[in-house]
Design a protein around this motif. Structure first.
Motif, PDB file in Angstrom:
ATOM      1  N   TYR A 267       0.834  -1.200   0.000  1.00  0.00           N
ATOM      2  CA  TYR A 267       0.000   0.000   0.000  1.00  0.00           C
ATOM      3  C   TYR A 267       0.876   1.260   0.000  1.00  0.00           C
ATOM      4  O   TYR A 267       0.570   2.246  -0.682  1.00  0.00           O
ATOM      5  CB  TYR A 267      -0.922  -0.015   1.221  1.00  0.00           C
ATOM      6  N   THR A 268       1.941   1.221   0.767  1.00  0.00           N
ATOM      7  CA  THR A 268       2.873   2.350   0.773  1.00  0.00           C
ATOM      8  C   THR A 268       3.462   2.568  -0.613  1.00  0.00           C
ATOM      9  O   THR A 268       3.531   3.696  -1.107  1.00  0.00           O
ATOM     10  CB  THR A 268       4.001   2.108   1.792  1.00  0.00           C
ATOM     11  N   ASP A 269       3.879   1.483  -1.260  1.00  0.00           N
ATOM     12  CA  ASP A 269       4.463   1.599  -2.595  1.00  0.00           C
ATOM     13  C   ASP A 269       3.450   2.123  -3.607  1.00  0.00           C
ATOM     14  O   ASP A 269       3.792   2.903  -4.499  1.00  0.00           O
ATOM     15  CB  ASP A 269       5.000   0.238  -3.056  1.00  0.00           C
ATOM     16  N   LEU A 270       2.197   1.693  -3.475  1.00  0.00           N
ATOM     17  CA  LEU A 270       1.164   2.190  -4.376  1.00  0.00           C
ATOM     18  C   LEU A 270       1.012   3.702  -4.231  1.00  0.00           C
ATOM     19  O   LEU A 270       0.921   4.434  -5.218  1.00  0.00           O
ATOM     20  CB  LEU A 270      -0.168   1.507  -4.079  1.00  0.00           C
ATOM     21  N   LYS A 271       1.025   4.188  -2.996  1.00  0.00           N
ATOM     22  CA  LYS A 271       0.846   5.609  -2.747  1.00  0.00           C
ATOM     23  C   LYS A 271       2.065   6.419  -3.162  1.00  0.00           C
ATOM     24  O   LYS A 271       1.966   7.613  -3.455  1.00  0.00           O
ATOM     25  CB  LYS A 271       0.524   5.843  -1.274  1.00  0.00           C
ATOM     26  N   LEU A 272       3.207   5.768  -3.182  1.00  0.00           N
ATOM     27  CA  LEU A 272       4.414   6.436  -3.660  1.00  0.00           C
ATOM     28  C   LEU A 272       4.487   6.440  -5.183  1.00  0.00           C
ATOM     29  O   LEU A 272       5.355   7.070  -5.774  1.00  0.00           O
ATOM     30  CB  LEU A 272       5.655   5.752  -3.081  1.00  0.00           C
ATOM     31  N   GLY A 273       3.593   5.689  -5.819  1.00  0.00           N
ATOM     32  CA  GLY A 273       3.561   5.642  -7.267  1.00  0.00           C
ATOM     33  C   GLY A 273       4.555   4.690  -7.878  1.00  0.00           C
ATOM     34  O   GLY A 273       4.892   4.816  -9.057  1.00  0.00           O
TER      35      GLY A 273
ATOM     36  N   ILE B  43       0.921  15.578  -6.660  1.00  0.00           N
ATOM     37  CA  ILE B  43       1.387  14.760  -5.544  1.00  0.00           C
ATOM     38  C   ILE B  43       0.813  13.354  -5.579  1.00  0.00           C
ATOM     39  O   ILE B  43       1.343  12.430  -4.979  1.00  0.00           O
ATOM     40  CB  ILE B  43       1.055  15.445  -4.198  1.00  0.00           C
ATOM     41  N   LEU B  44      -0.300  13.162  -6.293  1.00  0.00           N
ATOM     42  CA  LEU B  44      -0.879  11.831  -6.428  1.00  0.00           C
ATOM     43  C   LEU B  44      -0.195  11.077  -7.561  1.00  0.00           C
ATOM     44  O   LEU B  44       0.133  11.666  -8.584  1.00  0.00           O
ATOM     45  CB  LEU B  44      -2.382  11.928  -6.716  1.00  0.00           C
ATOM     46  N   PRO B  45       0.017   9.767  -7.414  1.00  0.00           N
ATOM     47  CA  PRO B  45       0.639   9.001  -8.490  1.00  0.00           C
ATOM     48  C   PRO B  45      -0.273   8.924  -9.697  1.00  0.00           C
ATOM     49  O   PRO B  45      -1.489   8.911  -9.578  1.00  0.00           O
ATOM     50  CB  PRO B  45       0.846   7.610  -7.871  1.00  0.00           C
ATOM     51  N   ARG B  46       0.322   8.890 -10.870  1.00  0.00           N
ATOM     52  CA  ARG B  46      -0.457   8.787 -12.097  1.00  0.00           C
ATOM     53  C   ARG B  46      -0.922   7.355 -12.318  1.00  0.00           C
ATOM     54  O   ARG B  46      -0.226   6.417 -11.989  1.00  0.00           O
ATOM     55  CB  ARG B  46       0.367   9.257 -13.290  1.00  0.00           C
TER      56      ARG B  46
ATOM     57  N   CYS C 266      -7.351   8.643  -7.805  1.00  0.00           N
ATOM     58  CA  CYS C 266      -6.278   9.200  -8.642  1.00  0.00           C
ATOM     59  C   CYS C 266      -6.799   9.583 -10.019  1.00  0.00           C
ATOM     60  O   CYS C 266      -6.387  10.594 -10.589  1.00  0.00           O
ATOM     61  CB  CYS C 266      -5.144   8.187  -8.772  1.00  0.00           C
ATOM     62  N   SER C 267      -7.715   8.789 -10.558  1.00  0.00           N
ATOM     63  CA  SER C 267      -8.236   9.079 -11.894  1.00  0.00           C
ATOM     64  C   SER C 267      -9.097  10.328 -11.901  1.00  0.00           C
ATOM     65  O   SER C 267      -9.172  11.038 -12.901  1.00  0.00           O
ATOM     66  CB  SER C 267      -9.040   7.888 -12.426  1.00  0.00           C
ATOM     67  N   LEU C 268      -9.772  10.611 -10.773  1.00  0.00           N
ATOM     68  CA  LEU C 268     -10.652  11.770 -10.701  1.00  0.00           C
ATOM     69  C   LEU C 268      -9.909  13.047 -10.335  1.00  0.00           C
ATOM     70  O   LEU C 268     -10.225  14.120 -10.833  1.00  0.00           O
ATOM     71  CB  LEU C 268     -11.772  11.511  -9.682  1.00  0.00           C
ATOM     72  N   PHE C 269      -8.931  12.922  -9.459  1.00  0.00           N
ATOM     73  CA  PHE C 269      -8.228  14.095  -8.966  1.00  0.00           C
ATOM     74  C   PHE C 269      -6.769  14.181  -9.416  1.00  0.00           C
ATOM     75  O   PHE C 269      -6.186  15.262  -9.422  1.00  0.00           O
ATOM     76  CB  PHE C 269      -8.271  14.119  -7.430  1.00  0.00           C
ATOM     77  N   GLY C 270      -6.189  13.040  -9.762  1.00  0.00           N
ATOM     78  CA  GLY C 270      -4.772  12.974 -10.092  1.00  0.00           C
ATOM     79  C   GLY C 270      -4.292  13.863 -11.225  1.00  0.00           C
ATOM     80  O   GLY C 270      -3.195  14.415 -11.147  1.00  0.00           O
ATOM     81  N   PRO C 271      -5.074  14.008 -12.307  1.00  0.00           N
ATOM     82  CA  PRO C 271      -4.599  14.842 -13.411  1.00  0.00           C
ATOM     83  C   PRO C 271      -4.303  16.281 -13.009  1.00  0.00           C
ATOM     84  O   PRO C 271      -3.568  16.981 -13.704  1.00  0.00           O
ATOM     85  CB  PRO C 271      -5.774  14.791 -14.401  1.00  0.00           C
ATOM     86  N   TYR C 272      -4.846  16.722 -11.877  1.00  0.00           N
ATOM     87  CA  TYR C 272      -4.668  18.100 -11.456  1.00  0.00           C
ATOM     88  C   TYR C 272      -3.879  18.235 -10.151  1.00  0.00           C
ATOM     89  O   TYR C 272      -3.651  19.336  -9.681  1.00  0.00           O
ATOM     90  CB  TYR C 272      -6.041  18.769 -11.287  1.00  0.00           C
ATOM     91  N   ILE C 273      -3.523  17.086  -9.541  1.00  0.00           N
ATOM     92  CA  ILE C 273      -2.775  17.113  -8.283  1.00  0.00           C
ATOM     93  C   ILE C 273      -1.494  16.309  -8.465  1.00  0.00           C
ATOM     94  O   ILE C 273      -1.493  15.087  -8.380  1.00  0.00           O
ATOM     95  CB  ILE C 273      -3.606  16.525  -7.125  1.00  0.00           C
TER      96      ILE C 273
ATOM     97  N   ARG D 173       4.234   9.912   2.820  1.00  0.00           N
ATOM     98  CA  ARG D 173       5.220   9.127   2.086  1.00  0.00           C
ATOM     99  C   ARG D 173       6.039   8.222   3.011  1.00  0.00           C
ATOM    100  O   ARG D 173       6.839   7.436   2.556  1.00  0.00           O
ATOM    101  CB  ARG D 173       6.173  10.064   1.330  1.00  0.00           C
ATOM    102  N   LYS D 174       5.842   8.357   4.301  1.00  0.00           N
ATOM    103  CA  LYS D 174       6.656   7.555   5.209  1.00  0.00           C
ATOM    104  C   LYS D 174       5.903   6.370   5.811  1.00  0.00           C
ATOM    105  O   LYS D 174       6.491   5.501   6.418  1.00  0.00           O
ATOM    106  CB  LYS D 174       7.213   8.430   6.331  1.00  0.00           C
ATOM    107  N   SER D 175       4.584   6.345   5.679  1.00  0.00           N
ATOM    108  CA  SER D 175       3.810   5.215   6.183  1.00  0.00           C
ATOM    109  C   SER D 175       2.524   5.097   5.396  1.00  0.00           C
ATOM    110  O   SER D 175       2.204   5.947   4.579  1.00  0.00           O
ATOM    111  CB  SER D 175       3.498   5.415   7.668  1.00  0.00           C
ATOM    112  N   ILE D 176       1.757   4.062   5.655  1.00  0.00           N
ATOM    113  CA  ILE D 176       0.563   3.851   4.866  1.00  0.00           C
ATOM    114  C   ILE D 176      -0.576   4.744   5.297  1.00  0.00           C
ATOM    115  O   ILE D 176      -1.543   4.889   4.588  1.00  0.00           O
ATOM    116  CB  ILE D 176       0.102   2.388   4.936  1.00  0.00           C
ATOM    117  N   CYS D 177      -0.525   5.326   6.477  1.00  0.00           N
ATOM    118  CA  CYS D 177      -1.712   5.992   6.996  1.00  0.00           C
ATOM    119  C   CYS D 177      -1.419   7.332   7.639  1.00  0.00           C
ATOM    120  O   CYS D 177      -0.314   7.594   8.063  1.00  0.00           O
ATOM    121  CB  CYS D 177      -2.394   5.113   8.033  1.00  0.00           C
ATOM    122  N   PHE D 178      -2.446   8.139   7.713  1.00  0.00           N
ATOM    123  CA  PHE D 178      -2.367   9.360   8.505  1.00  0.00           C
ATOM    124  C   PHE D 178      -2.357   9.023   9.986  1.00  0.00           C
ATOM    125  O   PHE D 178      -1.693   9.631  10.781  1.00  0.00           O
ATOM    126  CB  PHE D 178      -3.602  10.247   8.264  1.00  0.00           C
ATOM    127  N   SER D 179      -3.227   8.067  10.350  1.00  0.00           N
ATOM    128  CA  SER D 179      -3.564   7.852  11.750  1.00  0.00           C
ATOM    129  C   SER D 179      -2.530   6.997  12.458  1.00  0.00           C
ATOM    130  O   SER D 179      -1.865   6.166  11.862  1.00  0.00           O
ATOM    131  CB  SER D 179      -4.927   7.173  11.845  1.00  0.00           C
TER     132      SER D 179
END
Length: 462
Positions: A115-121, A241-244, A232-239, A291-297
């Motif tokens: 999950y971490t790797d997915l969020k890192l793109g 920081i989100l992976p493509r 990512c598909s809805l917001f990623g094209p304009y943000i 980018r350092k863990s899978i979660c905010f919490s």
């Protein structure tokens, strides 16, 4: 840049191709928290459908209450939407990672890393398709398990009550002489509790209670990844920081229906004022993802607001930042009840309502009363006030109801299994401008007082 990797192959049929035999240990008591997390993942999934996104764009963001009290900056509101959905997803992933540690499947066991790797793109989303037949089939399986687990939860609660009664009856029989008629009642009770125990047994067999850790996590993980790729598909094209993600694999027929989100709104800053919010007001303190863990919490967190950074982004000039959201929501709903019913508002009810207000709002109400009631022409005043209040409550009351609904959906102690799209924080009073909200509430309370005065020819100067 997206780095394609073969580690994503597990997503197509996760948990089924491991060389290691899956564990037979069932979820047991963890089934209820699992069902709750499963419900939230499905809720997030449904909230990203084309229908829901068009509803967000054309109804929620354009509602009068949101525009007036919160913000008329669509980019800012969409930024809040994306951040809140991602934060809820992170919290679900936290629980999933803990369950994964009990899985024998190596991919599931290291879900946190994937999950971490997915969020890192650095992972290819591959064939993760929103609304595909495979995804919908998994959703249906999970909904069936959630229903059975919900039934089990209710059945166990009922059984607990019956067992308490059984113990009391057993003590009473030992200390009393039991008549024949009473024995018949005992027999009926024994039949009832025996039936309830069979019900519990049957629900355990068909619910998450008897499901393995591997199968449960294996059902949730692909959908959680699909939800992330959909965001990512809805917001990623304009943000940036989100992976493509590969647009060819996203089942969105309207990928650009949402207004453009400016790159500088990738951070949610503390909101110091609202309604309307100028475009230059931009967030700080809350990133879309870590980018350092899978979660905010932190570890062991729940879906409650206490660990919600978006929740805590409201500044002191907002209703939520002042800690008054629930209090004001209850006042508005009570005023709505008095306005919508034919019941007369007696002195005690008016006093209770008045005493529930903070001092600043009491002062504002007194000031407005002195200007409105004493000089009023009572012939048509009541009807005029009813029309004016109905218009105000038309946009104020929904925000009050959504405030309480948002809190109920995320209540720490409530075992909820609702899979419908949840209320967004931007639909509530949380980010509402405190001054504007108090002015609207004061107008409603003064109107109710005027109606009371006209109908009873009495006036109470609170």
């Amino acid at each position: 840049m997206v780095v394609k990797t073969t580690t994503m192959r597990w997503l197509s049929d996760i948990g089924l191709r491991s060389g290691k035999k899956t564990t037979k240990a069932p979820l047991g008591i963890l089934s209820f928290e699992t069902a709750k997390t499963m419900s939230i993942i499905i809720s997030l999934y449904k909230s990203l459908s084309d229908h829901e996104m068009l509803k967000l764009r054309n109804v929620i963001l354009k509602s009068e209450g949101v525009l007036y009290l919160n913000s008329n900056d669509e980019d800012f509101l969409l930024n809040l939407t994306c951040a809140e959905r991602l934060e809820d997803l992170d919290k679900a992933a936290t629980f999933l990672a803990r369950l994964g540690q009990k899985c024998s499947n190596l991919s599931l066991n290291r879900f946190d890393v994937l999950y971490t790797d997915l969020k890192l793109g650095v992972l290819d989303v591959g064939k993760l398709e929103y609304a595909s037949k495979k995804a919908e089939k998994k959703i249906q399986k999970m909904e069936n398990l959630i229903l059975a687990t919900s039934n089990l939860y209710s059945a166990l609660e009922a059984l607990t009550e019956l067992e308490i009664t059984e113990r009391k009856l057993s003590q009473w029989k030992k200390s009393s002489h039991v008549m024949q008629s009473q024995k018949t009642n005992f027999d009926l009770f024994n039949q009832k509790i025996s039936f309830q125990r069979r019900q519990v047994h049957n629900f355990r067999e068909t619910s998450l209670w008897n499901q393995s850790f591997d199968k449960s996590v294996g059902l949730m993980a692909p959908i959680l990844f699909i939800v992330y790729s959909r965001i990512c598909s809805l917001f990623g094209p304009y943000i940036p920081i989100l992976p493509r993600v590969s647009l060819s694999t996203i089942m969105s027929s309207h990928p650009r229906e949402i207004s453009k989100i400016q790159p500088e709104s990738c951070l949610i800053k503390q909101i110091s004022r609202s309604g309307p919010m100028p475009t230059t007001s931009r967030p700080n303190f809350v990133r879309f993802y870590s980018r350092k863990s899978i979660c905010f919490s932190p570890e062991g967190s729940s879906f409650g607001a206490n660990n919600n950074r978006v929740f805590h982004a409201a500044g002191t000039s907002t209703v939520g930042g002042s800690g008054l959201a629930t209090r004001y929501a209850n006042v508005i709903i009570l005023a709505e009840k008095y306005l919508d019913t034919a019941m007369t508002i007696d002195d005690d009810a008016r006093e209770d309502l008045y005493m529930s207000l903070p001092e600043s709002l009491k002062t504002l109400v007194r000031s407005k009363l002195s200007r409105n009631v004493r000089n009023a022409d009572d012939d048509f005043l009541a009807e005029g006030w009813r029309g004016a209040l109905a218009e105000i409550m038309g946009w104020l009351a929904p925000m009050a109801h959504d405030t309480l609904k948002w809190q109920m959906e995320r209540s720490f102690g409530k075992m909820s299994f609702n899979t419908s799209p949840s209320v967004l924080l931007l639909q509530t009073l949380h980010f509402s401008d405190k001054e504007k909200t108090e002015a609207a509430i004061a107008e409603v309370l003064v109107g109710l007082s005027c109606i009371y005065w006209c109908e009873n020819r009495l006036w109470y100067d609170g």
